[in-house]
Design an enzyme around this catalytic site. Structure first.
Site, short mmCIF file in Angstrom:
data_model
loop_
_atom_site.label_atom_id
_atom_site.label_comp_id
_atom_site.label_asym_id
_atom_site.label_seq_id
_atom_site.Cartn_x
_atom_site.Cartn_y
_atom_site.Cartn_z
N ARG C 88 0.83 -1.22 0.00
CA ARG C 88 0.00 0.00 0.00
C ARG C 88 0.86 1.27 0.00
O ARG C 88 0.50 2.28 -0.61
CB ARG C 88 -0.95 0.01 1.21
CG ARG C 88 -2.05 -1.05 1.18
CD ARG C 88 -2.88 -1.07 -0.07
NE ARG C 88 -3.86 -2.16 -0.06
CZ ARG C 88 -3.61 -3.41 -0.44
NH1 ARG C 88 -2.42 -3.77 -0.88
NH2 ARG C 88 -4.58 -4.32 -0.40
N GLU C 91 2.07 1.70 -3.44
CA GLU C 91 0.98 2.23 -4.25
C GLU C 91 0.81 3.73 -4.02
O GLU C 91 0.48 4.48 -4.95
CB GLU C 91 -0.31 1.49 -3.89
CG GLU C 91 -1.51 1.90 -4.72
CD GLU C 91 -2.73 1.06 -4.37
OE1 GLU C 91 -2.67 -0.18 -4.54
OE2 GLU C 91 -3.74 1.63 -3.92
N SER C 114 15.12 14.61 2.93
CA SER C 114 16.15 13.63 3.27
C SER C 114 15.54 12.37 3.88
O SER C 114 14.59 12.44 4.67
CB SER C 114 17.13 14.23 4.29
OG SER C 114 18.12 13.27 4.63
#
Lengths: 147, 147, 147, 147, 147, 147, 147, 147, 147, 147
Positions: C88, C91, C114
């Site tokens: 997820r 995604e 960073s």
């Protein structure tokens, strides 16, 4: 003995003995960068160099012999690199690669920088805004042959 | 205008005008390495820098504007690189990557060399056995934060 | 000892002792997120931290020593991730990545967040329609250097 | 009209009009993060939202209509990402992914954080040592069903 | 104990005892599909469920404990699948995927079918022209959140 | 005419006419699932079917002819799928694939579910806790031949 | 016992006994092609077949049992194949694949050749210019269902 | 003219003229399999053959000339194949490949079946249980040279 | 015995005995190139050849037998090659491949150079500017069959 | 002008003029192998060479200029190669690569054969059993530098 196993033993012995690469390098009269490269499985030692390293690190004869065999190089870094330190150099190729290519051609013509007749050096340079890593890549220019 | 199209025009104009990167760099008071990087699509110019470059190379306003837009970086070098010049640097990662990682850790501790707070320089160094390409990579060391 | 083996032992000991990450974190005075990250093989402990963790989890000296070695990071998550929880987040990059890039540039200019000078936090937030996972990613903004 | 073409026109119009995402978001009463996500081709607008955005940006009716069509998501970010800003989030998965998984399981049990019932927020937080990017990912926890 | 090793033992015990998934499922009062999924390494059992399965299959305590640990999912099917039975489902995505996407959007709007709040069922349906496999995938519709 | 171009025109015409797949399906006396599959470029229409669809959607003769040509299937879904809706079905293979394989073998013996002698159906099932997507995959079982 | 291990033992026993596939095939009254396929780990034997093969090759009971378990197929050939003999068949797909597709469609309409209701045969045909390998692939045509 | 464009025109002309491959093959006195292979961009025609095909299909001189140029082969089938008909042959390699290799070696010794000194034939064989596709691959055996 | 294990033993024995490939080749009356190829796991020895090599290198009977089994070729070089020496030949394909293809077609017509009816030779040629590696690839030309 | 477009025009002009590579090579006093390599987009011509080639082939000034620009090499051969002629050389790396590496090391020590200070030659050698392609690869040996 597999070279990877020899590397594992060297790393282990180096850690236990509290040595730095420069300590090992001084025994064989090489730079720290070459010594680290070779002992991490990417270079070939002479019999004499290998014996000295073996003495320093307490390697057995089979490991000492293995260090003199020309290795299959390049098998330890997965590509793209998952380790952030190594990845940054990969990213430098992605971002600065076209400029590197063009500037070398501008200064030398058609050819490449050798990665074989090559040396490198890594320094820590003090800087009040944060110390800097300075890596110098130094390779012979090879002109593309026309025949 | 797509940044790739702007790059194409810059390369074409530079060739027709017989300019080198150092010539363009001097107009905007930057190094040749940064100038080449940015104009090959991997950096962002200020409005002032872009206007000066546009004047020098004869770019139209749309191209000048495009140079001030932050680019998607890294899209022009296929990986692994097919071009031999760029590939040699990729090979340096494969062969020397483990030593680079270990030496930086030895000198700095746990962290990385920044590829953002970073500069580089490319020089031709004369050598009777063949001139050498010397590429200096200079990045701030960033320590891994623990919290 | 391979770091992966140390991780395996830590996970096993933690389960058998019925500890949570926060319990281990409190022993070394670190956050639970950093502690979990480091003990799952992605961070480096000081000798003192490692000794305390070793005491708590009953690790042998070799494992304790291994925790102080800077690891090769990023080797445990296959990409693309096959595990649905981790996927997820992958995604989120696919779908929200362009917006993340654009909004950071709008607020900060050209540079990156960073992942080294970085911390994160994971909280459970109660919600009558279903409790929510809130992950906070907090990294220093690094401006692209021009030189 | 291809959604990618609509995105291109939106980005161009936004730049020419000197608008920020928050300006567009305020017209449709949405957050800047959702607005940027949707207008970069990853979300679906209602007819009313699309009309308002079209008015603001001067889009033609075909483009306005295209914004109301549910898109194929995830097609604009190559994996692994070549752009350094987006790559850092990918690296966070590589390095912090195992800890994220374990901590969410510790706090919620077996399940995932939804990337659909999900919102996010990006803030600039001032810090004397360098301002910080704070990205908050907020998704509903979904328990794995057993049946 | 590695979950893959537990799976191997379960499959072996099941075969030697001549059990079917429905037999194991009935002991823990779950469906055969969920039971097979979980015991093939893709789900988490409660302590009670695990104990019952352990009794039935003669697993040792370490294996019983391992079944209650939330697994890394998705590691056993290579993609694309080399096994013809599993490949046909992959092919269904290639060929029928666009229609599945469009029909779900037509019936529900913008969102997805959950694979977490999800159950499935596999039946053999007699047919004079050849019996048929009927696989029912049943997942909660999740609407894309706008915020 | 390329089939992808025909698909594009069909999707556009369907949207402008405000039709649903069931409306088009009823004209050719087919199911909505098959109709959507075929008109999205993954099936072959008879001349009669194609003419009727062409009349309904206002396609020109070349497009009508193209619908009767057997297509190269599977070219529109990238693997792994980047779109979250389609990805969930891919994830179902990763997580539930081993169970699907084992249960079909338990019920039928050695063979596969056909993806050719195959039909599917997608329904919206009301549920007070959130409506559910129910996808039924129905394929003939094919026994592995021994000879 | 892993199927790969059973395969290894079968190949070893066959070599030591100096048997050909036809010899093993005759014991179970199957073709040599099916017998080789199944015993190389890609098919399922009945209890009776497995017992006979076990007697002939001197397999232990665990190996005999393993031959009756339906295997995960397709795991032994890397793709693209590195072995020149197997690669030539892969090359046939690259070069002749489009013609094979088109000719089958011309002769049968829309559908495929089954690889399940399938048999094959390999013959040596003498030829003064060099003997020829003749491989016959024979699969049932399956028509794409419309519903 | 790009060979892919010539192929497109041939396929279009063949469809409009209602020809089958055998019709085109008879004009140049070749088999339908070779003719289909060559005209789909994978073979080279003589000037005479090309002229005859050009007359039959109404190709312009540039297309006729292009058919006589030796093509880059293998560029039209993606691997793994997404089209189910072509995929089945790929699957045959995965499942039957090891048996094919072993049987050819048993009958011929060490070497390969040529894919160059090669012909193939595709037939429809009637069968009351469903007609069958019979593909015959016929290649010269080439013995591995030892020197 | 796995062929890879036999290779490992051969390499080890060769090193310990201080032999060169030409020494082993002379025992079986083959070229050094073929001998190296075969003993590195890519060729098949006759019983007689294998026995002689076994005597020279002190291999046990199982290893001697393994050398007479036709190997799965091509499994030891990862692609793209990570080793710089092997990579240069890969690069030659990238850079010189199109010219090689075109020149062979110009001299021979449509067909290929066989890699089966093939021999090669590697020589060191002295040169005052640096000795040269001369690799001669010598394969029978095979004409594409038309039928 | 894109180099690929220049290549396309050269190939077309060469075909229409009925020239062979040796004819073009003789105009610029280079070998046919180098000439083919360079004019297929993989080498750089001097202004003088380019002008001569332009005259012979009737190229326009923009194309003539493009031939003097150092190209991005290696972009025209997909890897692994799909074309059977080029693939055979790739296969030679897979099968003979380990022997090539070992023999070069045996004759020269640790280093590589240069692909830059490199020339090659392709000859047709008559043979009563079938003419042979003889490709000679000739590169300077480069010793790995130690420093």
């Amino acid at each position: 003995m597999e070279r990877a196993e020899v590397t594992r033993r060297i790393v282990e012995a180096k850690r236990k003995l509290g040595l730095k690469w420069i300590d090992i390098a001084s025994v064989i009269d090489r730079s720290e960068a070459w010594t680290a490269t070779a002992l991490l499985g990417q270079g070939t030692l002479t019999n004499e160099e290998s014996a000295k390293v073996g003495d320093l690190l307490g390697l057995d004869p089979e490991a000492v012999a293995a260090l003199t065999v020309i290795p299959y190089r390049g098998t330890t870094v997965p590509m793209p690199p998952t380790d952030p330190l190594i990845y940054r150099f990969y990213e430098i190729l992605l971002v600065y690669g076209p400029a590197i290519k063009d500037l070398i051609h501008e200064k030398f013509g058609d050819g490449i920088m050798s990665a074989i007749d090559y040396e490198m050096d890594i320094q820590r340079v003090e800087d009040p805004k944060g110390d800097r890593v300075v890596v110098t890549l130094n390779g012979k220019f090879l002109t593309y042959k026309k025949w």
